[in-house]
Design an enzyme around this catalytic site. Structure first.
Site, short mmCIF file in Angstrom:
data_model
loop_
_atom_site.label_atom_id
_atom_site.label_comp_id
_atom_site.label_asym_id
_atom_site.label_seq_id
_atom_site.Cartn_x
_atom_site.Cartn_y
_atom_site.Cartn_z
N GLY A 12 0.78 -1.24 0.00
CA GLY A 12 0.00 0.00 0.00
C GLY A 12 0.81 1.28 0.00
O GLY A 12 0.43 2.25 0.65
N ASN A 14 1.21 3.36 -2.58
CA ASN A 14 0.38 4.38 -3.24
C ASN A 14 -0.77 4.80 -2.33
O ASN A 14 -1.15 5.97 -2.29
CB ASN A 14 -0.16 3.86 -4.57
N MET A 89 -4.54 -6.74 -7.16
CA MET A 89 -4.10 -7.72 -8.14
C MET A 89 -5.22 -8.69 -8.53
O MET A 89 -5.03 -9.91 -8.56
CB MET A 89 -2.88 -8.47 -7.61
N ARG A 90 -6.37 -8.15 -8.81
CA ARG A 90 -7.47 -8.96 -9.30
C ARG A 90 -8.18 -8.21 -10.42
O ARG A 90 -8.17 -6.97 -10.45
CB ARG A 90 -8.48 -9.27 -8.19
N ASN A 106 -7.19 3.25 -12.03
CA ASN A 106 -6.09 2.34 -11.72
C ASN A 106 -4.78 2.98 -12.13
O ASN A 106 -4.75 3.88 -12.98
CB ASN A 106 -6.28 1.01 -12.48
N HIS A 108 -0.82 1.89 -13.47
CA HIS A 108 -0.05 0.78 -14.04
C HIS A 108 1.37 1.26 -14.30
O HIS A 108 1.57 2.35 -14.86
CB HIS A 108 -0.70 0.31 -15.34
N ASP A 140 -11.88 -0.12 -17.51
CA ASP A 140 -12.99 -0.61 -18.32
C ASP A 140 -12.84 -2.11 -18.51
O ASP A 140 -12.06 -2.76 -17.78
CB ASP A 140 -13.11 0.14 -19.65
N ASP A 144 -6.06 -3.05 -18.43
CA ASP A 144 -5.17 -1.90 -18.59
C ASP A 144 -5.47 -1.11 -19.86
O ASP A 144 -4.56 -0.53 -20.46
CB ASP A 144 -3.69 -2.36 -18.59
N GLU A 173 4.84 7.33 -9.60
CA GLU A 173 3.48 6.90 -9.24
C GLU A 173 2.94 7.74 -8.10
O GLU A 173 1.77 8.14 -8.10
CB GLU A 173 3.49 5.43 -8.83
#
Length: 315
Positions: A12, A14, A89-90, A106, A108, A140, A144, A173
């Site tokens: 965690g 971020n 990670m899902r 999200n 990436h 969406d 990614d 990030e």
């Protein structure tokens, strides 16, 4: 105040950055809920230490439906406005993503569309690129693949390992994610409107706008720019030019609105930082053009929306 839920599966970092921003540095939003599919995720402990509700929801084998049902119920009960995936990670289901359309983002660690999916740093090294970074995007149905909000670039060095590159990307990030949330809060970050959304906002003529964009081959960023220009023209009390803005016409006022949008979001480009700052500092000529059109105050107000972001941008 907008209410944010963060999904995380790991340590965690971020999340920690976001907790430092909302509401402490930006009172427009507050992180009120953190959800993890891993009971031992340190992200949950970070949330508890910050006084934020932390909830573990197990993701059992083939258990996405049950996880999403519990998470959805919890978020609706807590009146969540924005879902932020921070190392989650899902992969979410299409119905879940569609429900949160425009309200789920999200991050990436690559410059999408390059290197989506797992191990993007190693993908970058294997491809021999000289630049990588991170991308904040709307989520969406495509992995990614959602509409982009912003990117930050970092160099790839000759002797890099995947871990070394990941470590170099991480500070980018930590700058990008709060910035993206702030853009969302300001109404400057959004997925390209579909026919229903665009018609509701702009009227039935939006169908022709979509056809025009398609015929011209406008990419996502250009379409988002056109929508922001049209919205600027509304705030400038130029309703008769809104569709000209959507079509990115050559009208002088539309051109000024385009310049305003380019300038206020110029901190997000991947050009060298000093080049971006030089353009921002040289905005006087555009102010003169705005004054000649009787729109100086409106133009300055548009730039004011993101003026602080120039000082916060280091990548």
């Amino acid at each position: 105040m907008k209410r944010i839920a963060v999904f995380a599966s790991g340590s965690g970092t971020n999340l920690q950055t976001l907790l430092g921003w909302f509401p402490h540095k930006d009172p427009r939003a507050e992180i009120t809920l953190v959800i993890s599919n891993k009971q031992d995720a340190y992200a949950l402990e970070r949330a508890r230490q910050a006084g934020v509700e932390a909830v573990y929801i197990p993701w059992k084998k083939n258990g996405r439906e049950d996880f999403e049902r519990q998470a959805q119920s919890l978020m609706q009960d807590r009146q969540i406005d924005l879902v932020v995936l921070a190392g989650f990670m899902r992969i979410s289901s299409d119905p879940f993503v569609e429900f949160w359309r425009g309200r789920i983002i999200n991050i990436h660690p690559s410059l999408l569309p390059d290197f989506p999916g797992l191990h993007p740093q190693q993908q970058a090294l294997d491809a021999g690129v000289t630049q990588s970074g991170c991308t904040v995007h709307f989520v969406d149905a495509v992995l990614d693949g959602g509409d982009m909000i912003l990117q930050k670039a970092v160099p790839v060095l000759e002797d890099d390992t995947a871990d070394a590159l990941a470590a170099r990307i991480q500070p980018a990030e930590h700058e990008a994610y709060p910035q993206a949330v702030r853009l969302w809060l300001s109404g400057l970050a959004f997925p390209v409107p579909n026919l229903e959304e665009g018609t509701q906002e702009f009227g039935p003529g939006f169908a022709d706008v979509l056809k025009s964009w398609e015929a011209q081959g406008l990419d996502v960023a250009q379409r988002q720019h056109a929508v922001r220009v049209a919205r600027l023209l509304k705030t400038w009390d130029k309703p008769e030019l809104v569709f000209a803005g959507l079509h990115l016409s050559a009208d002088p006022v539309v051109a000024l609105a385009r310049s305003a949008d380019d300038l206020r979001l110029g901190f997000m480009t991947l050009e060298p930082l000093q080049d971006r700052k030089n353009r921002w500092e040289a905005r006087g000529r555009l102010l003169e053009r705005a004054e000649a059109l009787g729109l100086k105050e409106a133009f300055e107000a548009a730039l004011h929306e993101t003026a602080l972001e120039w000082d916060r941008t280091t990548f």
